[in-house]
Design an enzyme around this catalytic site. Structure first.
Site, PDB file in Angstrom:
ATOM      1  N   ASP A 172       0.919  -1.203   0.662  1.00  7.10           N
ATOM      2  CA  ASP A 172       0.088  -0.064  -0.009  1.00  7.10           C
ATOM      3  C   ASP A 172       0.378   1.503   0.105  1.00  7.10           C
ATOM      4  OD1 ASP A 172      -2.462  -1.379  -0.135  1.00  7.10           O
ATOM      5  OD2 ASP A 172      -2.471  -1.681   2.440  1.00  7.10           O
ATOM      6  N   LYS A 180      -0.086  -8.224  -2.460  1.00  9.21           N
ATOM      7  CA  LYS A 180      -0.892  -7.733  -2.596  1.00  9.21           C
ATOM      8  C   LYS A 180      -0.564  -6.183  -3.314  1.00  9.21           C
ATOM      9  CE  LYS A 180      -4.235  -5.419   0.192  1.00  9.21           C
ATOM     10  NZ  LYS A 180      -4.493  -3.958  -0.710  1.00  9.21           N
ATOM     11  N   ASP A 184      -5.906  -6.522  -5.804  1.00 11.51           N
ATOM     12  CA  ASP A 184      -7.235  -6.083  -5.215  1.00 11.51           C
ATOM     13  C   ASP A 184      -7.638  -4.892  -6.231  1.00 11.51           C
ATOM     14  OD1 ASP A 184      -8.937  -6.051  -3.452  1.00 11.51           O
ATOM     15  OD2 ASP A 184      -7.896  -4.791  -2.067  1.00 11.51           O
ATOM     16  N   LYS A 204     -11.167  -5.079  -6.329  1.00  9.12           N
ATOM     17  CA  LYS A 204     -12.463  -4.508  -6.495  1.00  9.12           C
ATOM     18  C   LYS A 204     -12.984  -4.453  -7.730  1.00  9.12           C
ATOM     19  CE  LYS A 204     -11.105  -3.099  -1.831  1.00  9.12           C
ATOM     20  NZ  LYS A 204      -9.359  -3.630  -1.668  1.00  9.12           N
ATOM     21  N   PRO A 249     -20.988  -7.015 -16.291  1.00  7.30           N
ATOM     22  CA  PRO A 249     -19.801  -8.546 -17.171  1.00  7.30           C
ATOM     23  C   PRO A 249     -19.086  -8.596 -17.731  1.00  7.30           C
ATOM     24  CG  PRO A 249     -22.225  -8.466 -16.715  1.00  7.30           C
ATOM     25  CD  PRO A 249     -22.088  -7.517 -16.062  1.00  7.30           C
ATOM     26  N   THR A 290     -14.162  -3.062   5.100  1.00  6.55           N
ATOM     27  CA  THR A 290     -14.096  -4.285   5.806  1.00  6.55           C
ATOM     28  C   THR A 290     -13.135  -2.475   7.352  1.00  6.55           C
ATOM     29  OG1 THR A 290     -11.267  -4.277   5.920  1.00  6.55           O
ATOM     30  CG2 THR A 290     -12.491  -6.060   6.442  1.00  6.55           C
ATOM     31  N   GLY A 320      -0.079  -5.105   5.760  1.00  9.21           N
ATOM     32  CA  GLY A 320       0.611  -3.823   5.069  1.00  9.21           C
ATOM     33  C   GLY A 320       1.285  -3.483   6.533  1.00  9.21           C
ATOM     34  N   ARG A 321       0.999  -1.830   6.369  1.00  8.17           N
ATOM     35  CA  ARG A 321       2.003  -0.941   7.155  1.00  8.17           C
ATOM     36  C   ARG A 321       2.442  -1.401   8.360  1.00  8.17           C
ATOM     37  NH1 ARG A 321      -2.434   1.589   4.484  1.00  8.17           N
ATOM     38  NH2 ARG A 321      -2.186   2.877   2.663  1.00  8.17           N
TER      39      ARG A 321
END
Length: 240
Positions: free
Chosen positions: A12, A34, A61, A63, A68, A119, A213-214
């Protein structure tokens, strides 16, 4: 699956230099990464391609939440790049997820992972967009939808892992961001994730992967933190 590949290191970063510096610093110890929207927008797919070339697992990632045809095209691009996971929004519904799964079928290494509820959200956030379900209810509902659509796994908070494992059975992947390390291991002790847990608790509850991550990448000694985390999780899986 080796323990090292169950620990997905989130790159990130807002620039390629810092992301590459962490990858270089971790060396062979880092096996799964990721790459998300920020880094892809800044640097393009070059780092993901490099990681694949070095034999790393790459979790794109993305998202995906689109029509479609567009989702399928993005999944195929992820497959051609060599990614091992790509995310779609379960909120997009069955048609989108089914399109992603069909597109991934040509790439044996690629797994379609459905994001249940972001999340950082709370029950209040769901109510604000017109949903009467609680976070717990919505996570299970979307995970069931993802399973029926043929997705290979889901993304959810560590606190959802136990209920999801009971609901989904033993075979689906459960990928859990929002894990936090003990304060003595990292300078990063806050999180935007509303329902975090420690890595061992996530694995014990049924998660197949943790995303960190961090708390790791900004630690004074990321390699030492990764080694300690891998050791801790390896002991969970060792025979008693």
């Amino acid at each position: 699956m080796s323990t090292a590949r169950r620990i997905i290191i989130a790159l990130d970063f807002d620039n390629l230099h810092d992301a590459e510096a962490i990858v270089d610093r971790l060396g062979d110890a880092g096996q799964s990464y990721k790459v998300g929207l920020e880094l892809l927008t800044v640097a393009g797919p070059a780092l993901a391609a490099r990681l694949v070339g070095e034999g790393k697992d790459v979790f794109l990632d993305l998202k995906l939440f689109e029509i479609p045809t567009s989702v399928a095209g993005a999944v195929r691009a992820a497959g051609r790049l060599g990614a091992t996971m790509v995310t779609v929004h379960a909120m997009g519904g069955s048609t989108i997820m089914e399109a992603a799964v069909r597109a991934a079928a040509d790439f044996p290494q690629l797994r379609v992972i459905a994001l249940t509820v972001v999340t950082s959200l709370t029950d209040t956030d769901l109510a604000a967009i017109g949903l009467s379900a609680t976070i717990d209810e919505q996570v299970i509902r979307l995970a069931q939808l993802a399973k029926r659509a043929g997705c290979h796994g889901v993304v959810a908070s560590p606190q959802d892992a136990a209920s999801l494992r009971a609901e989904l059975g033993p075979n689906m992947l459960i990928v859990t961001p929002g894990v936090m390390l003990r304060p003595e291991l990292t300078a990063v002790t806050t999180t935007e994730h509303t329902r975090p847990a420690d890595p061992a608790a996530a694995i014990r509850a049924g998660a197949t992967h943790i995303v960190i991550g961090r708390p790791l990448t900004r630690a004074p000694d990321p390699a030492a933190v990764l080694a300690q985390l891998e050791d801790e999780l390896s002991r969970l899986q060792a025979p008693s």
